[in-house]
Design an enzyme around this catalytic site. Sequence first.
Site, PDB file in Angstrom:
ATOM      1  N   GLY A  38      -6.394   1.756  -6.758  1.00 13.58           N
ATOM      2  CA  GLY A  38      -7.563   2.436  -6.191  1.00 13.58           C
ATOM      3  C   GLY A  38      -8.784   1.996  -6.994  1.00 13.58           C
ATOM      4  O   GLY A  38      -8.775   2.051  -8.240  1.00 13.58           O
ATOM      5  N   ASP A  55     -12.873  -0.979  -1.478  1.00 11.98           N
ATOM      6  CA  ASP A  55     -12.676  -1.711  -2.739  1.00 11.98           C
ATOM      7  C   ASP A  55     -13.908  -2.502  -3.120  1.00 11.98           C
ATOM      8  O   ASP A  55     -14.153  -2.767  -4.293  1.00 11.98           O
ATOM      9  CB  ASP A  55     -11.453  -2.618  -2.643  1.00 11.98           C
ATOM     10  N   LYS A  86      -8.161  -1.573   1.987  1.00 11.90           N
ATOM     11  CA  LYS A  86      -6.733  -1.855   2.204  1.00 11.90           C
ATOM     12  C   LYS A  86      -6.491  -2.510   3.557  1.00 11.90           C
ATOM     13  O   LYS A  86      -7.023  -2.066   4.569  1.00 11.90           O
ATOM     14  CB  LYS A  86      -5.955  -0.537   2.080  1.00 11.90           C
TER      15      LYS A  86
HETATM   16  O1  MRU Z   1      -4.009  -1.800  -3.517  1.00 12.42           O
HETATM   17  P1  MRU Z   1      -4.651  -0.479  -3.823  1.00 12.42           P
HETATM   18  O2  MRU Z   1      -3.725   0.681  -3.689  1.00 12.42           O
HETATM   19  O3  MRU Z   1      -5.382  -0.517  -5.154  1.00 12.42           O
HETATM   20  O4  MRU Z   1      -5.752  -0.318  -2.700  1.00 12.42           O
HETATM   21  C1  MRU Z   1      -6.530   0.842  -2.704  1.00 12.42           C
HETATM   22  C2  MRU Z   1      -7.443   0.930  -1.544  1.00 12.42           C
HETATM   23  O5  MRU Z   1      -7.541   0.046  -0.728  1.00 12.42           O
HETATM   24  C3  MRU Z   1      -8.313   2.162  -1.479  1.00 12.42           C
HETATM   25  O6  MRU Z   1      -8.544   2.511  -0.156  1.00 12.42           O
HETATM   26  C4  MRU Z   1      -9.648   1.860  -2.150  1.00 12.42           C
HETATM   27  O7  MRU Z   1      -9.458   1.376  -3.452  1.00 12.42           O
HETATM   28  C5  MRU Z   1     -10.529   3.035  -2.173  1.00 12.42           C
HETATM   29  S1  MRU Z   1      -9.994   4.152  -3.434  1.00 12.42           S
HETATM   30  C6  MRU Z   1     -11.054   5.418  -3.610  1.00 12.42           C
END
Ligand code: MRU
Length: 347
Positions: free
Chosen positions: A51, A237, A248
């Site tokens: 995240g 991200d 994601k």
């Molecule tokens: O691969 P991850 O679990 O780190 O991906 C996380 C995401 O895509 C979240 O939606 C994004 O980081 C927003 S978190 C507040």
Amino acid sequence: MSDFNLVKAVDWRDEKLRMLDQRVLPETVAYIEYSDAAAVAEGIRHMVVRGAPAIGIAAAYGVVLAARAAYAQDAENWRSKIEPDLECLAQSRPTAVNLFWALKTMKAHFASITGHPETELLSLAKKIHTDDIVANQKMGDLGADLIGLDSGVLTHCNAGALATGGYGTALGVIRSAFAQGKINHVYADETRPWMQGARLTAWEMVEDHIPVTLLAEGAAAYLMKLKRIKWIVVGADRVAANGDVANKVGTYSLAVLARHHGVKFMVVAPTSTLDMNAMNGEQIPIEERSAEELHFSYGRRIAAAGAQAWNPVFDVTPAGLIDVLVTERGRVEQPSVEKLSVLMSKI
Ligand code: MRU
């Protein structure tokens, strides 16, 4: 206010960094302790913490550990001795810009430090952490204002307390809107292959007594056709200068489906997720993880041996498909380069 604030993805305690091991949630709630920066980078790479904002906060504490080691090695020259650890942290994951933002913020402080750097850097890392929680609560209010009574919402991946300093971005809006009696139901995509929706978002919602229903992401179109949701609410991200959003993988397809079905699309992200140096989504590096994550599930092979696998873990949603971007500095409807420049010039 939710009870979920008791669970911290990232926690500084007894001069060490503790990170909640998100790979084994929700069955097992276990923290791993870190006392060196290289191990923190490994923890980020292997998704102990994940995240975007939580990765940035973990990296900030990683810099504190790196400074401690560099000062012990050479008190005069700690600023140069720390560089390999900073590089190691920067290499841990490529897409979430909060990582690079946190490293830059910490590094900008180096020049003004006299003596041992640990105390000052620790207070800066703690400030990054608490500022993130404050930002999430603010965004929770700003996003919840837009949600009408009796709304169903869909979210993707996990943009909750686990993905941030606490409260969450997308789940922060959902928490606030639910507390205001506006949300009748939350739908959560499983989010293959890592199952952040099934394992993490569903856990957060259940713990907060917010009614949640899981669905395979392939079911999202039908959910919209049945008019069960009014909003899709997701995190980010990295947001490019023109408002394109990396999040994601699967977020882009949801945005296309939302436009087709007349469902509103909200992205919730603090300004630490905005990258004004990336002109558009094409300039955002998209992480590709190992084929094993698709071939295997919990150690068991699920895909035909011999099949190749492509595993991009983020995609880019064009700004034109986003109805509103919610940040702690304010809301931006139909984001564009002009609107984001104005937003970023606000203090
Ligand atoms: O691969 P991850 O679990 O780190 O991906 C996380 C995401 O895509 C979240 O939606 C994004 O980081 C927003 S978190 C507040």
